[in-house]
Design a protein around this motif. Structure first.
Motif, PDB file in Angstrom:
ATOM      1  N   PRO A 201      13.037 -16.674   8.612  1.00 35.85           N
ATOM      2  CA  PRO A 201      12.417 -17.843   9.245  1.00 35.85           C
ATOM      3  C   PRO A 201      11.649 -18.750   8.297  1.00 35.85           C
ATOM      4  CG  PRO A 201      11.131 -15.884   9.715  1.00 35.85           C
ATOM      5  CD  PRO A 201      12.358 -15.422   8.989  1.00 35.85           C
ATOM      6  N   GLU A 202      11.310 -18.248   7.086  1.00 36.69           N
ATOM      7  CA  GLU A 202      10.464 -19.065   6.224  1.00 36.69           C
ATOM      8  C   GLU A 202      10.761 -18.814   4.745  1.00 36.69           C
ATOM      9  OE1 GLU A 202       6.390 -17.914   6.674  1.00 36.69           O
ATOM     10  OE2 GLU A 202       6.865 -15.781   6.781  1.00 36.69           O
ATOM     11  N   PRO A 203      10.713 -19.887   3.932  1.00 40.95           N
ATOM     12  CA  PRO A 203      10.849 -19.715   2.486  1.00 40.95           C
ATOM     13  C   PRO A 203       9.619 -19.029   1.923  1.00 40.95           C
ATOM     14  CG  PRO A 203      11.273 -21.998   3.162  1.00 40.95           C
ATOM     15  CD  PRO A 203      10.635 -21.311   4.307  1.00 40.95           C
ATOM     16  N   MET A 204       9.806 -18.321   0.827  1.00 39.94           N
ATOM     17  CA  MET A 204       8.684 -17.681   0.155  1.00 39.94           C
ATOM     18  C   MET A 204       9.001 -17.518  -1.318  1.00 39.94           C
ATOM     19  SD  MET A 204       8.950 -13.687   1.412  1.00 39.94           S
ATOM     20  CE  MET A 204       8.733 -14.122   3.124  1.00 39.94           C
ATOM     21  N   THR A 205       7.982 -17.208  -2.092  1.00 44.30           N
ATOM     22  CA  THR A 205       8.150 -16.950  -3.521  1.00 44.30           C
ATOM     23  C   THR A 205       8.273 -15.442  -3.745  1.00 44.30           C
ATOM     24  OG1 THR A 205       5.774 -16.759  -3.917  1.00 44.30           O
ATOM     25  CG2 THR A 205       6.739 -18.971  -4.056  1.00 44.30           C
ATOM     26  N   THR A 206       8.652 -15.080  -4.964  1.00 45.71           N
ATOM     27  CA  THR A 206       8.716 -13.650  -5.291  1.00 45.71           C
ATOM     28  C   THR A 206       7.320 -13.018  -5.211  1.00 45.71           C
ATOM     29  OG1 THR A 206       8.563 -14.200  -7.652  1.00 45.71           O
ATOM     30  CG2 THR A 206      10.758 -13.847  -6.738  1.00 45.71           C
ATOM     31  N   ASP A 207       6.277 -13.797  -5.541  1.00 47.97           N
ATOM     32  CA  ASP A 207       4.912 -13.272  -5.430  1.00 47.97           C
ATOM     33  C   ASP A 207       4.611 -12.855  -3.995  1.00 47.97           C
ATOM     34  OD1 ASP A 207       4.841 -14.071  -8.028  1.00 47.97           O
ATOM     35  OD2 ASP A 207       3.055 -15.323  -7.855  1.00 47.97           O
ATOM     36  N   THR A 208       4.987 -13.712  -3.052  1.00 51.47           N
ATOM     37  CA  THR A 208       4.733 -13.415  -1.641  1.00 51.47           C
ATOM     38  C   THR A 208       5.493 -12.179  -1.195  1.00 51.47           C
ATOM     39  OG1 THR A 208       4.418 -15.773  -1.198  1.00 51.47           O
ATOM     40  CG2 THR A 208       4.810 -14.345   0.694  1.00 51.47           C
ATOM     41  N   LEU A 209       6.762 -12.092  -1.590  1.00 55.73           N
ATOM     42  CA  LEU A 209       7.573 -10.950  -1.178  1.00 55.73           C
ATOM     43  C   LEU A 209       7.049  -9.652  -1.781  1.00 55.73           C
ATOM     44  CD1 LEU A 209       9.930  -9.801   0.345  1.00 55.73           C
ATOM     45  CD2 LEU A 209      11.425 -10.409  -1.561  1.00 55.73           C
ATOM     46  N   LEU A 210       6.667  -9.671  -3.058  1.00 59.14           N
ATOM     47  CA  LEU A 210       6.109  -8.456  -3.671  1.00 59.14           C
ATOM     48  C   LEU A 210       4.816  -8.034  -2.976  1.00 59.14           C
ATOM     49  CD1 LEU A 210       6.661  -9.006  -7.502  1.00 59.14           C
ATOM     50  CD2 LEU A 210       7.853  -7.415  -5.997  1.00 59.14           C
ATOM     51  N   THR A 211       4.006  -9.011  -2.578  1.00 56.36           N
ATOM     52  CA  THR A 211       2.770  -8.706  -1.859  1.00 56.36           C
ATOM     53  C   THR A 211       3.078  -8.035  -0.523  1.00 56.36           C
ATOM     54  OG1 THR A 211       1.612 -10.566  -2.912  1.00 56.36           O
ATOM     55  CG2 THR A 211       0.681  -9.694  -0.862  1.00 56.36           C
ATOM     56  N   LEU A 212       4.082  -8.549   0.198  1.00 57.08           N
ATOM     57  CA  LEU A 212       4.475  -7.970   1.481  1.00 57.08           C
ATOM     58  C   LEU A 212       4.994  -6.539   1.300  1.00 57.08           C
ATOM     59  CD1 LEU A 212       6.307 -10.958   3.213  1.00 57.08           C
ATOM     60  CD2 LEU A 212       4.054 -10.036   3.770  1.00 57.08           C
ATOM     61  N   LEU A 213       5.793  -6.324   0.269  1.00 60.13           N
ATOM     62  CA  LEU A 213       6.357  -4.991   0.037  1.00 60.13           C
ATOM     63  C   LEU A 213       5.269  -3.999  -0.374  1.00 60.13           C
ATOM     64  CD1 LEU A 213       9.672  -5.950  -1.776  1.00 60.13           C
ATOM     65  CD2 LEU A 213       9.422  -5.057   0.545  1.00 60.13           C
ATOM     66  N   ARG A 214       4.328  -4.457  -1.178  1.00 61.82           N
ATOM     67  CA  ARG A 214       3.211  -3.576  -1.569  1.00 61.82           C
ATOM     68  C   ARG A 214       2.374  -3.217  -0.341  1.00 61.82           C
ATOM     69  NH1 ARG A 214       0.909  -2.126  -6.459  1.00 61.82           N
ATOM     70  NH2 ARG A 214      -1.277  -1.489  -6.322  1.00 61.82           N
ATOM     71  N   GLU A 215       2.166  -4.186   0.513  1.00 63.41           N
ATOM     72  CA  GLU A 215       1.436  -3.941   1.759  1.00 63.41           C
ATOM     73  C   GLU A 215       2.201  -2.937   2.626  1.00 63.41           C
ATOM     74  OE1 GLU A 215       1.088  -6.626   5.691  1.00 63.41           O
ATOM     75  OE2 GLU A 215       0.135  -7.527   3.930  1.00 63.41           O
ATOM     76  N   TRP A 216       3.540  -3.091   2.698  1.00 64.66           N
ATOM     77  CA  TRP A 216       4.370  -2.165   3.491  1.00 64.66           C
ATOM     78  C   TRP A 216       4.263  -0.737   2.960  1.00 64.66           C
ATOM     79  CZ3 TRP A 216       9.243   0.209   2.073  1.00 64.66           C
ATOM     80  CH2 TRP A 216       9.889   0.845   3.145  1.00 64.66           C
ATOM     81  N   LEU A 217       4.170  -0.589   1.635  1.00 64.65           N
ATOM     82  CA  LEU A 217       4.052   0.735   1.026  1.00 64.65           C
ATOM     83  C   LEU A 217       2.675   1.353   1.243  1.00 64.65           C
ATOM     84  CD1 LEU A 217       5.900   0.105  -2.348  1.00 64.65           C
ATOM     85  CD2 LEU A 217       6.667   1.613  -0.498  1.00 64.65           C
ATOM     86  N   GLY A 218       1.741   0.574   1.765  1.00 62.97           N
ATOM     87  CA  GLY A 218       0.406   1.097   2.025  1.00 62.97           C
ATOM     88  C   GLY A 218      -0.479   1.139   0.800  1.00 62.97           C
ATOM     89  N   LEU A 219      -0.223   0.262  -0.178  1.00 59.21           N
ATOM     90  CA  LEU A 219      -0.997   0.244  -1.417  1.00 59.21           C
ATOM     91  C   LEU A 219      -1.989  -0.910  -1.405  1.00 59.21           C
ATOM     92  CD1 LEU A 219       1.907   0.913  -3.939  1.00 59.21           C
ATOM     93  CD2 LEU A 219       0.347   2.581  -2.900  1.00 59.21           C
ATOM     94  N   ARG A 220      -3.035  -0.753  -2.185  1.00 65.74           N
ATOM     95  CA  ARG A 220      -4.043  -1.809  -2.280  1.00 65.74           C
ATOM     96  C   ARG A 220      -3.480  -3.026  -3.003  1.00 65.74           C
ATOM     97  NH1 ARG A 220      -9.435   1.618  -4.203  1.00 65.74           N
ATOM     98  NH2 ARG A 220      -9.630   2.912  -2.298  1.00 65.74           N
ATOM     99  N   PRO A 221      -4.021  -4.218  -2.724  1.00 65.95           N
ATOM    100  CA  PRO A 221      -3.560  -5.418  -3.434  1.00 65.95           C
ATOM    101  C   PRO A 221      -3.756  -5.274  -4.943  1.00 65.95           C
ATOM    102  CG  PRO A 221      -4.910  -6.005  -1.531  1.00 65.95           C
ATOM    103  CD  PRO A 221      -5.040  -4.519  -1.696  1.00 65.95           C
TER     104      PRO A 221
END
Length: 416
Positions: A201-221
């Motif tokens: 639904p929305e464009p994003m950068t690799t930074d945004t996607l890596l942040t989402l995946l790190r969040e999904w893994l349950g890791l701190r920012p």
């Protein structure tokens, strides 16, 4: 119930589409390269294999040339043979998986070879009168088990996150569940454009996607560090030569040009908006196994290369880099002299060199690792005749075989 053949059905996308179609009550055959090989099978062979199917979904594709299975052979010539075979066999519907950003004059071979297939399909039956065809053009596909997702997860667990391209690299990732859903709906005749861009639904950068995946893994920012484009391209070029993963020069160039599209057509085909990546990931929570797999992702080649170089160094040292008189003196301590000593020294050095080189070339790592374990075991048995100093010395020259053997077992498990 339709009879559906999925070409490339053993791959990440093919498996998900097969599962979705089976859940909807269809008879599905998900073929691997062993059953249907677009680089090997000609039009007549393909026609015979398609004869009993109503629908064909082509998920076969490569991100790099692989010997005879080149992108030109699979994406262009093989796919064109498949299209003609579908027409000849009386297949009623064809869904072809292409990619967003495919262009006949594209910068990469991946784009150009995929474009040949799209153009060929459109020219064979422009209005779909004989074969109801659709071309799905997904952006980056995200989901557990995907090659690209595994690579991105490995980057997401690093202490500092790599930033590629900044805002210039904008793409519109779609979750595998949405791609599988739309492929299943179109297989059943849901109206859609002949060419459908499958995007989130929305464009994003690799930074945004890596942040989402790190969040999904349950890791701190974590903080980001910028990776210059030329350095990233060099790393991708090297990675493309020494590994079989999705990171290579072709993929980097494709991502760097941007990869976005209007999400309205995919919304209409799905009967709902595509899920935001964060929401789609939340439906399949990450577990400790996901975090462990991400942390181990970069280690198999490191382990394989370190063991390979160790064996090569051992062989070179035995050939004379280490003083030969000391090597012969060591052999003498276990009662090996004369021509037998020559055979033992140079034969063992040759075996070490060969095994090291084969491991670096990734030639059957499991078999090579087994041979390394066998040679270590043989040497250790022979070494029982050495004086106790070789076992009790603080540098533990023989006891170090234990952790090396453990490393080989781990390498075999990771490479199997």
């Amino acid at each position: 119930m339709a009879r559906i053949l999925i070409v490339g059905g053993s791959g990440f996308i093919g498996r998900h589409i097969a599962g979705r179609l089976q859940d909807r009550g269809h008879y599905v055959v998900a073929s691997s390269r062993l059953e249907v090989d677009l680089a090997r099978d000609g039009e007549l062979q393909l026609r015979n294999k398609l004869a009993s199917f109503d629908v064909v979904v082509n998920c076969a594709g490569l991100v790099r040339d692989d010997g005879a299975n080149s992108m030109a052979a699979v994406h262009a010539e093989g796919a064109s043979n498949l299209f003609r075979a579908c027409l000849a066999a009386g297949v009623t519907r064809l869904i072809h998986l292409s990619a967003l950003g495919v262009e006949s004059d594209g910068e990469t071979l991946y784009q150009r070879s995929k474009a040949v297939a799209e153009e060929q399909l459109a020219s064979l039956d422009p209005d779909g009168a004989r074969l109801d065809w659709r071309i799905l053009r997904p952006s980056l596909v995200v989901g557990r088990g995907g090659a690209s997702t595994r690579w991105l997860l490995a980057a997401a667990v690093l202490p500092f996150l790599p930033s590629f391209g900044g805002d210039a690299w904008r793409f519109q990732p779609v979750h595998i569940s949405d791609l599988a859903d739309v492929a299943a709906r179109i297989s059943e005749g849901t109206p859609s454009p002949r060419r459908l861009d499958v995007v989130g639904p929305e464009p994003m950068t690799t930074d945004t996607l890596l942040t989402l995946l790190r969040e999904w893994l349950g890791l701190r920012p974590a903080r980001f560090f910028r990776v210059p484009y030329r350095l990233f391209l060099l790393a991708a070029s090297i990675g493309g030569r020494v590994s079989t993963g999705p990171l290579n020069r072709e993929v980097v160039k494709l991502l760097s040009r941007g990869n976005v599209a209007d999400s309205a057509p995919i919304t209409a085909a799905l009967g709902r908006p595509p899920r935001p990546i964060r929401d789609a990931l939340a439906l399949e929570p990450a577990y400790e196994a996901d975090r462990q797999a991400a942390r181990l992702f970069f280690l198999p080649p490191v382990l394989r290369w370190s063991l390979g170089l160790l064996w090569i160094a051992t062989g070179l040292l035995s050939f004379g880099l280490y003083p030969l008189e000391k090597s012969y003196a060591l052999l003498a301590e276990i009662g090996v002299h004369g021509q037998l000593a020559d055979a033992a020294l140079y034969g063992g050095a040759t075996v070490d060199l060969v095994l090291g080189v084969l491991l670096l070339l990734r030639w059957h790592p499991t078999l090579v690792g087994g041979a390394q374990l066998a040679t270590m075991l043989a040497f250790t048995i022979i070494a029982t005749r050495l004086p106790p100093d070789y076992w009790l010395h603080p540098f533990a020259p023989l006891l170090k075989n234990l952790p090396i053997a453990a490393a080989i077992f781990v390498m075999i498990a990771l490479e199997s």
